[in-house]
Design a protein around this motif. Structure first.
Motif, PDB file in Angstrom:
ATOM      1  N   GLU A   1       1.004   4.043  -2.957  1.00 48.56           N
ATOM      2  CA  GLU A   1       0.689   5.438  -2.615  1.00 48.56           C
ATOM      3  C   GLU A   1       1.852   6.358  -2.972  1.00 48.56           C
ATOM      4  O   GLU A   1       1.648   7.433  -3.536  1.00 48.56           O
ATOM      5  CB  GLU A   1       0.381   5.546  -1.124  1.00 48.56           C
TER       6      GLU A   1
ATOM      7  N   SER B   1       0.820  -1.210   0.000  1.00 46.68           N
ATOM      8  CA  SER B   1       0.000   0.000   0.000  1.00 46.68           C
ATOM      9  C   SER B   1       0.857   1.264   0.000  1.00 46.68           C
ATOM     10  O   SER B   1       0.585   2.213  -0.738  1.00 46.68           O
ATOM     11  CB  SER B   1      -0.914  -0.017   1.223  1.00 46.68           C
ATOM     12  N   CYS B   2       1.919   1.267   0.811  1.00 49.95           N
ATOM     13  CA  CYS B   2       2.799   2.439   0.883  1.00 49.95           C
ATOM     14  C   CYS B   2       3.533   2.674  -0.436  1.00 49.95           C
ATOM     15  O   CYS B   2       3.672   3.818  -0.878  1.00 49.95           O
ATOM     16  CB  CYS B   2       3.812   2.278   2.021  1.00 49.95           C
TER      17      CYS B   2
ATOM     18  N   GLN C   1       2.137   6.785  -6.795  1.00 50.95           N
ATOM     19  CA  GLN C   1       1.085   7.643  -7.346  1.00 50.95           C
ATOM     20  C   GLN C   1       1.324   9.105  -7.006  1.00 50.95           C
ATOM     21  O   GLN C   1       0.912   9.988  -7.736  1.00 50.95           O
ATOM     22  CB  GLN C   1      -0.280   7.214  -6.812  1.00 50.95           C
TER      23      GLN C   1
END
Length: 116
Positions: A109, A105-106, A112
Motif C-alpha cells: 500500500e 499489505s502495508c 503504491q
C-alpha cells in the motif's frame, strides 16, 4: 554531596499474551499507522520517531506510535535519551502469520501511494 542517580527511561510494551486481535485490527485500520509499519519494515532496523515521515503533527504522531505499541505491533525502547521504534516479531507467536501479512499489505500500500 553525591548527585542522585537518574532512573533509566523505560517504555511499557505490553506482554504479547495481553495483545488482542481486536487491538491489532483496530491499530492497522488507520493509514498513518500502516505507513509507520511499512517504513519500519522497509528500514529493516529500529528507527527514531523523527526518521519516520508522517504528514501529521508531532503530538498526533506520538498518538499513532502509542496505539501501535499498545496493540503489540511495535516495540519502543530508549537508546540513551532517544526513543527507538521497531516491529515486534513476537506477535507471530500469538497470531501466527498475521504480522507478516500485515507488513506485506502495508508495504504494498505504501509503495503504491508513492508517485512515480
Amino acid at each position: 554531596m553525591a548527585r542522585p542517580k537518574t532512573a533509566s527511561r523505560t517504555v511499557d510494551n505490553p506482554p504479547v499474551t495481553d495483545v488482542t486481535l481486536q487491538q491489532v485490527l483496530d491499530a492497522v485500520a488507520d493509514p498513518i499507522r500502516r505507513s509507520v509499519i511499512a517504513q519500519l519494515a522497509g528500514a529493516g532496523h529500529d528507527l527514531i520517531c523523527g526518521a519516520i515521515d508522517l504528514p501529521v503533527s508531532r503530538s498526533t504522531a506520538t498518538h499513532h506510535f502509542n496505539v501501535l505499541r499498545e496493540a503489540g505491533i511495535i516495540r519502543q525502547h530508549y537508546q540513551g535519551t532517544t526513543k527507538m521504534n521497531g516491529l515486534r516479531e513476537d506477535l507471530d507467536e500469538r497470531f501466527p502469520g498475521l504480522l507478516p501479512a500485515i507488513i506485506d499489505s502495508c508495504v504494498r500500500e505504501n509503495t503504491q501511494a508513492v508517485p512515480a
